[in-house]
Design an enzyme around this catalytic site. Structure first.
Site, mmCIF file in Angstrom:
data_model
loop_
_atom_site.group_PDB
_atom_site.id
_atom_site.type_symbol
_atom_site.label_atom_id
_atom_site.label_comp_id
_atom_site.label_asym_id
_atom_site.label_seq_id
_atom_site.Cartn_x
_atom_site.Cartn_y
_atom_site.Cartn_z
ATOM 1 N N CYS A 41 0.808 -1.124 -0.074
ATOM 2 C CA CYS A 41 0.097 0.036 -0.006
ATOM 3 C C CYS A 41 0.880 1.217 0.064
ATOM 4 C CB CYS A 41 -0.829 -0.081 1.367
ATOM 5 S SG CYS A 41 -1.970 1.367 1.614
ATOM 6 N N HIS A 42 0.473 2.457 -0.451
ATOM 7 C CA HIS A 42 1.031 3.597 -0.479
ATOM 8 C C HIS A 42 1.354 4.281 0.904
ATOM 9 C CE1 HIS A 42 -0.449 4.111 -4.577
ATOM 10 N NE2 HIS A 42 0.586 4.957 -4.660
ATOM 11 N N THR A 43 0.704 3.646 2.007
ATOM 12 C CA THR A 43 1.014 3.928 3.374
ATOM 13 C C THR A 43 2.471 3.487 3.582
ATOM 14 O OG1 THR A 43 -1.214 4.136 3.789
ATOM 15 C CG2 THR A 43 0.384 4.274 5.755
ATOM 16 N N HIS A 63 0.555 -4.071 6.080
ATOM 17 C CA HIS A 63 -0.662 -3.965 6.781
ATOM 18 C C HIS A 63 -1.822 -4.307 5.893
ATOM 19 C CE1 HIS A 63 -0.370 0.066 4.756
ATOM 20 N NE2 HIS A 63 -1.707 0.013 4.730
ATOM 21 N N GLU A 64 -1.627 -5.014 4.965
ATOM 22 C CA GLU A 64 -2.784 -5.677 4.006
ATOM 23 C C GLU A 64 -2.634 -6.984 3.963
ATOM 24 O OE1 GLU A 64 -4.370 -2.143 0.832
ATOM 25 O OE2 GLU A 64 -2.856 -3.601 0.200
ATOM 26 N N CYS A 93 -11.531 -3.278 20.314
ATOM 27 C CA CYS A 93 -11.788 -4.091 21.499
ATOM 28 C C CYS A 93 -13.199 -4.303 22.008
ATOM 29 C CB CYS A 93 -11.035 -3.044 22.566
ATOM 30 S SG CYS A 93 -11.936 -1.594 23.244
ATOM 31 N N CYS A 96 -14.104 -0.030 24.684
ATOM 32 C CA CYS A 96 -13.624 1.498 25.122
ATOM 33 C C CYS A 96 -14.904 2.618 24.600
ATOM 34 C CB CYS A 96 -12.436 1.681 24.295
ATOM 35 S SG CYS A 96 -12.405 2.101 22.606
ATOM 36 N N CYS A 99 -15.272 2.489 20.925
ATOM 37 C CA CYS A 99 -15.752 1.333 20.444
ATOM 38 C C CYS A 99 -17.342 1.275 20.499
ATOM 39 C CB CYS A 99 -15.111 0.046 20.692
ATOM 40 S SG CYS A 99 -13.801 -0.406 19.970
ATOM 41 N N CYS A 107 -10.739 2.922 17.695
ATOM 42 C CA CYS A 107 -10.728 2.344 18.920
ATOM 43 C C CYS A 107 -9.238 2.718 19.655
ATOM 44 C CB CYS A 107 -10.178 0.890 18.947
ATOM 45 S SG CYS A 107 -9.958 -0.114 20.405
ATOM 46 N N ARG A 111 -3.858 2.368 21.081
ATOM 47 C CA ARG A 111 -3.141 3.422 20.357
ATOM 48 C C ARG A 111 -1.637 3.954 20.759
ATOM 49 N NH1 ARG A 111 -7.074 7.447 17.449
ATOM 50 N NH2 ARG A 111 -5.998 7.955 15.610
ATOM 51 N N CYS A 171 -7.062 -2.880 4.203
ATOM 52 C CA CYS A 171 -6.706 -1.507 4.100
ATOM 53 C C CYS A 171 -7.537 -0.997 2.981
ATOM 54 C CB CYS A 171 -5.204 -1.112 4.038
ATOM 55 S SG CYS A 171 -4.836 0.579 4.049
ATOM 56 N N ARG A 367 -3.105 -2.634 -7.178
ATOM 57 C CA ARG A 367 -2.399 -3.379 -6.058
ATOM 58 C C ARG A 367 -1.662 -4.638 -6.361
ATOM 59 N NH1 ARG A 367 -3.313 0.261 -3.012
ATOM 60 N NH2 ARG A 367 -4.236 0.202 -0.976
#
Length: 376
Positions: A41-43, A63-64, A93, A96, A99, A107, A111, A171, A367
């Site tokens: 991904c670009h991130t 993260h994908e 979760c 919290c 959520c 969430c 973090r 993502c 992708r």
């Protein structure tokens, strides 16, 4: 401990190095996952390139991903060995304040530790062969053949779903599609402009089409992307470079009989385009959503007159309640209600992961899927 291969970002602006690493066992509330496939991904590139001021090195990006639960830590109740999962960079979760709110999907449970590249107990699970610790990335680190995630950062999905496709629901697709469905809640008959036709933008177009928008304007300076945008549901296309001297917002107003669009979605991440996207909406009731992430320190200037009468919002992971809704998206894909395969333009083995980044920069890749194991 498990010894396996990972693509490690050793320092900013350098290519990833595929090397041997060790992955520790899951601790309380954690799950170790065998990652079979991951998207690029670009991130990931945003951090690798050094543009992210909070980027940590050396780290394992990604993260994908999608994979299979290998082992579980003490106290884990929602997952068991053998479950198929999609790692989630935004956890859920279910306990919290956030959520329990209908207004956000962000969430707050882990973090603080996720942002500094460690597990919730403050320690990492990755080490290189010399015993040096490696940072985690976005709580997922799917560029490793095995990763460890908190239980609340994994969505259990249908075992019949192909992992080499549904990894993308971790993502990009979910981000663009969800921005339309969850964040903007576009109504039937609406007019929509989508700026930037990468994976996120195409997913936003898919969402607008699913919402039965009457006019969907696909905007990009690369006309080679327009054919695919139409496949996803765009009714009109716009290349702002073709009409010198006019801003994108002016051109969109001309395409909508001088009134602007009901909704616009910015998927690029530049302040100028964010502003133009906002100004392309109707001044009496239009709404704009920012998905793209601008470089650190960049700002947008708007007058009160420009803002008045319009709404502006941001969207992270498409406003998706991750553990609840990602499995639903997987089921929608299996029923043929949403596209996933059509986003995939390239495939690479783990050893060639840097070629996936090169393909991204060439502008022809929507992708790329990286196969983590040669023999799977």
């Amino acid at each position: 401990m498990i010894t396996c291969k990972a693509a490690v970002a050793e320092e900013a602006k350098k290519e990833l190095v595929v090397k041997e690493v060790t992955v520790g066992p899951p601790q309380a509330g954690e799950v170790r996952v065998k990652i079979l496939y991951t998207g690029v991904c670009h991130t990931d590139e945003y951090t690798r390139s050094g543009l992210d001021p909070e980027g940590l090195f050396p780290s394992i990006l990604g993260h994908e991903g999608a994979g299979i639960v290998e082992s579980i830590g003490e106290g884990v109740t929602s997952l068991e060995v053998g479950d198929h999962v999609v790692p989630l960079y935004i956890p859920q979760c279910r306990d919290c304040e956030f959520c329990n709110s209908s207004k956000t999907n962000l969430c707050g449970k882990i973090r603080s530790t996720q942002g500094i590249g460690v597990m919730p107990d403050g320690t990492p699970r990755f080490k290189d062969k010399d015993g040096n610790e490696l940072y985690h990335f976005m709580g997922t680190s799917t560029f490793c053949q095995y990763t460890v995630c908190p239980e609340i950062s994994l969505a259990k999905v249908n075992k019949e779903a192909p992992l080499d496709k549904i990894c993308l629901l971790g993502c990009g697709i979910t981000t663009g599609y969800g921005a339309v469905i969850n964040t903007l809640k576009i109504e039937e008959g609406s007019t929509v402009a989508v700026i930037g036709l990468g994976g996120v933008g195409l997913a936003a177009i898919m969402g607008a089409h699913k919402s039965k928008a009457s006019k969907i304007i696909a905007v990009d300076i690369n006309p080679g992307k327009f054919e695919r945008a139409i496949l996803f549901g765009a009714t009109d296309t716009l290349n702002p470079l073709e009409q010198k001297g006019k801003e994108m917002s002016e051109l969109i107003f001309e395409m909508t009989d001088g009134v602007g669009v009901d909704y616009s979605i910015e998927c690029v991440g530049t302040p100028h385009l964010m502003k133009q996207s906002f100004l392309s909406t109707k001044p009496n009731g239009g709404a704009s959503c920012v998905i793209g992430v601008a470089a650190a320190g960049q700002t947008i200037d708007l007058s009160s007159e420009e803002v008045m009468g319009r709404e502006w919002t941001g969207s992270a992971f498409g406003g998706t309640k991750s553990r609840d809704q990602v499995p639903e998206l997987v089921d929608d894909y299996m029923k043929g209600d949403i596209k996933v395969d059509e986003f995939i333009t390239h495939n690479f083995p783990l050893d060639d992961i840097n070629d996936a980044f090169h393909a991204m920069h060439e502008g022809k890749c929507i992708r790329a899927i990286v196969k983590m194991f040669d023999d799977e």
